[in-house]
Design an enzyme around this catalytic site. Structure first.
Site, PDB file in Angstrom:
ATOM      1  N   ARG A 124       6.010  71.614 -41.168  1.00 56.01           N
ATOM      2  CA  ARG A 124       5.634  71.907 -42.549  1.00 56.01           C
ATOM      3  C   ARG A 124       6.741  71.551 -43.535  1.00 56.01           C
ATOM      4  O   ARG A 124       6.504  71.456 -44.733  1.00 56.01           O
ATOM      5  CB  ARG A 124       5.302  73.394 -42.715  1.00 56.01           C
ATOM      6  CG  ARG A 124       3.976  73.807 -42.122  1.00 56.01           C
ATOM      7  CD  ARG A 124       3.596  75.204 -42.546  1.00 56.01           C
ATOM      8  NE  ARG A 124       2.406  75.669 -41.865  1.00 56.01           N
ATOM      9  CZ  ARG A 124       1.157  75.401 -42.241  1.00 56.01           C
ATOM     10  NH1 ARG A 124       0.949  74.651 -43.300  1.00 56.01           N
ATOM     11  NH2 ARG A 124       0.132  75.867 -41.562  1.00 56.01           N
ATOM     12  N   ARG A 127      -2.821  76.894 -52.604  1.00 50.80           N
ATOM     13  CA  ARG A 127      -2.428  76.242 -51.348  1.00 50.80           C
ATOM     14  C   ARG A 127      -1.964  74.803 -51.586  1.00 50.80           C
ATOM     15  O   ARG A 127      -1.045  74.324 -50.920  1.00 50.80           O
ATOM     16  CB  ARG A 127      -3.604  76.283 -50.359  1.00 50.80           C
ATOM     17  CG  ARG A 127      -3.812  77.685 -49.786  1.00 50.80           C
ATOM     18  CD  ARG A 127      -5.213  77.906 -49.221  1.00 50.80           C
ATOM     19  NE  ARG A 127      -5.541  77.017 -48.144  1.00 50.80           N
ATOM     20  CZ  ARG A 127      -6.776  76.601 -47.863  1.00 50.80           C
ATOM     21  NH1 ARG A 127      -7.793  76.995 -48.610  1.00 50.80           N
ATOM     22  NH2 ARG A 127      -6.997  75.796 -46.848  1.00 50.80           N
ATOM     23  N   ARG A 164     -19.587  74.233 -52.773  1.00 52.94           N
ATOM     24  CA  ARG A 164     -19.880  75.130 -51.651  1.00 52.94           C
ATOM     25  C   ARG A 164     -20.236  76.522 -52.156  1.00 52.94           C
ATOM     26  O   ARG A 164     -21.147  77.164 -51.664  1.00 52.94           O
ATOM     27  CB  ARG A 164     -18.680  75.207 -50.699  1.00 52.94           C
ATOM     28  CG  ARG A 164     -18.619  74.087 -49.693  1.00 52.94           C
ATOM     29  CD  ARG A 164     -17.846  74.483 -48.442  1.00 52.94           C
ATOM     30  NE  ARG A 164     -16.470  74.887 -48.726  1.00 52.94           N
ATOM     31  CZ  ARG A 164     -15.430  74.070 -48.745  1.00 52.94           C
ATOM     32  NH1 ARG A 164     -15.612  72.791 -48.516  1.00 52.94           N
ATOM     33  NH2 ARG A 164     -14.230  74.507 -48.982  1.00 52.94           N
ATOM     34  N   ARG A 218     -15.702  83.220 -49.000  1.00 57.42           N
ATOM     35  CA  ARG A 218     -14.522  83.945 -48.533  1.00 57.42           C
ATOM     36  C   ARG A 218     -13.465  83.940 -49.635  1.00 57.42           C
ATOM     37  O   ARG A 218     -13.378  82.998 -50.433  1.00 57.42           O
ATOM     38  CB  ARG A 218     -13.929  83.269 -47.291  1.00 57.42           C
ATOM     39  CG  ARG A 218     -14.862  83.218 -46.107  1.00 57.42           C
ATOM     40  CD  ARG A 218     -14.120  82.783 -44.840  1.00 57.42           C
ATOM     41  NE  ARG A 218     -13.048  81.837 -45.080  1.00 57.42           N
ATOM     42  CZ  ARG A 218     -13.105  80.544 -44.773  1.00 57.42           C
ATOM     43  NH1 ARG A 218     -14.197  80.027 -44.237  1.00 57.42           N
ATOM     44  NH2 ARG A 218     -12.075  79.759 -45.001  1.00 57.42           N
ATOM     45  N   LYS A 247      -8.046  67.455 -41.915  1.00 58.47           N
ATOM     46  CA  LYS A 247      -7.161  67.274 -40.749  1.00 58.47           C
ATOM     47  C   LYS A 247      -7.796  67.836 -39.476  1.00 58.47           C
ATOM     48  O   LYS A 247      -7.741  67.209 -38.427  1.00 58.47           O
ATOM     49  CB  LYS A 247      -5.803  67.946 -40.999  1.00 58.47           C
ATOM     50  CG  LYS A 247      -5.012  67.335 -42.147  1.00 58.47           C
ATOM     51  CD  LYS A 247      -3.615  67.910 -42.247  1.00 58.47           C
ATOM     52  CE  LYS A 247      -3.578  69.407 -42.545  1.00 58.47           C
ATOM     53  NZ  LYS A 247      -4.182  69.754 -43.850  1.00 58.47           N
TER      54      LYS A 247
END
Length: 199
Positions: free
Chosen positions: A88, A147, A127, A136, A13
């Site tokens: 949301r 998520r 990654r 991270r 996005k």
């Protein structure tokens, strides 16, 4: 041009918002950025949000909705804007519909980036492998899966909400970035011509 970008975490996005911003000379409105800006500017609603955030609480819909309302009244949004991260929930979507209607405005489209969740997880794993395992804490497969779960529970119902309004357009977000951008541009061009005919 007033747009919402919908899609799960990792769908691209932010990338597509940047392309649309540059192509149409309109701002991207991110909830987090708007909250921080309102707090920094010490607007009445920003001060309210600051107190709530200082307590570690979630900023309630009424405060977020007011921050969005204040932001879209600013001069740089006169030609349009791209909403990313808001609404949301269906309740926020209904509030957005109302505040736009009060201003005689309407959304041009809600662009849903459709992605394969397993492929997103594989991307995150790749990654991590390419970086030698140093990633991270919020960029792990476990964090992504959490998520995605939150997205399915809270935000995915917006897809049906906007489909019912006839504003929803879906794009294959698994294509190359340029191909996704081109498909969105084509859809918006045809939506725009239909709106002119209807108008």
């Amino acid at each position: 041009m007033r747009l919402i970008l919908l899609g799960p975490p990792g769908a691209g996005k932010g990338t597509q918002a940047k392309v649309l911003m540059d192509a149409n000379n309109i701002p991207q409105l991110s909830t987090g950025d708007m909250l921080r800006a309102a707090v920094k500017a010490e607007t009445p609603v920003g001060l309210k949000a600051k107190d709530i955030m200082a307590r570690g609480d979630l900023v309630p819909d009424a405060v977020v909705n007011q921050i969005v309302a204040d932001r879209i009244d600013m001069a740089d949004c006169a030609r349009g804007f791209i909403l990313d991260g808001f609404p949301r929930t269906v309740a926020q979507a209904e509030a957005l519909d109302s505040l736009l209607a009060e201003r005689g405005l309407a959304l041009d489209a809600v662009v849903e980036l459709q992605v394969d969740e397993e492929a997103l997880a594989a991307r995150v794993e790749n990654r991590a492998a390419e970086s030698g395992g140093e990633v991270r804490a919020d960029d792990t497969v476990e964090a992504l899966r959490h998520r995605l779960k939150v997205y399915r529970e809270q935000t995915a119902p917006l897809i049906d909400h906007y489909r019912a309004t006839g504003k929803l357009v879906s794009v294959d977000g698994m294509q190359a970035i340029d191909d996704v951008s081109a498909q969105i541009a084509d859809i918006l061009a045809s939506e725009g011509s239909q709106a002119q005919v209807a108008g």
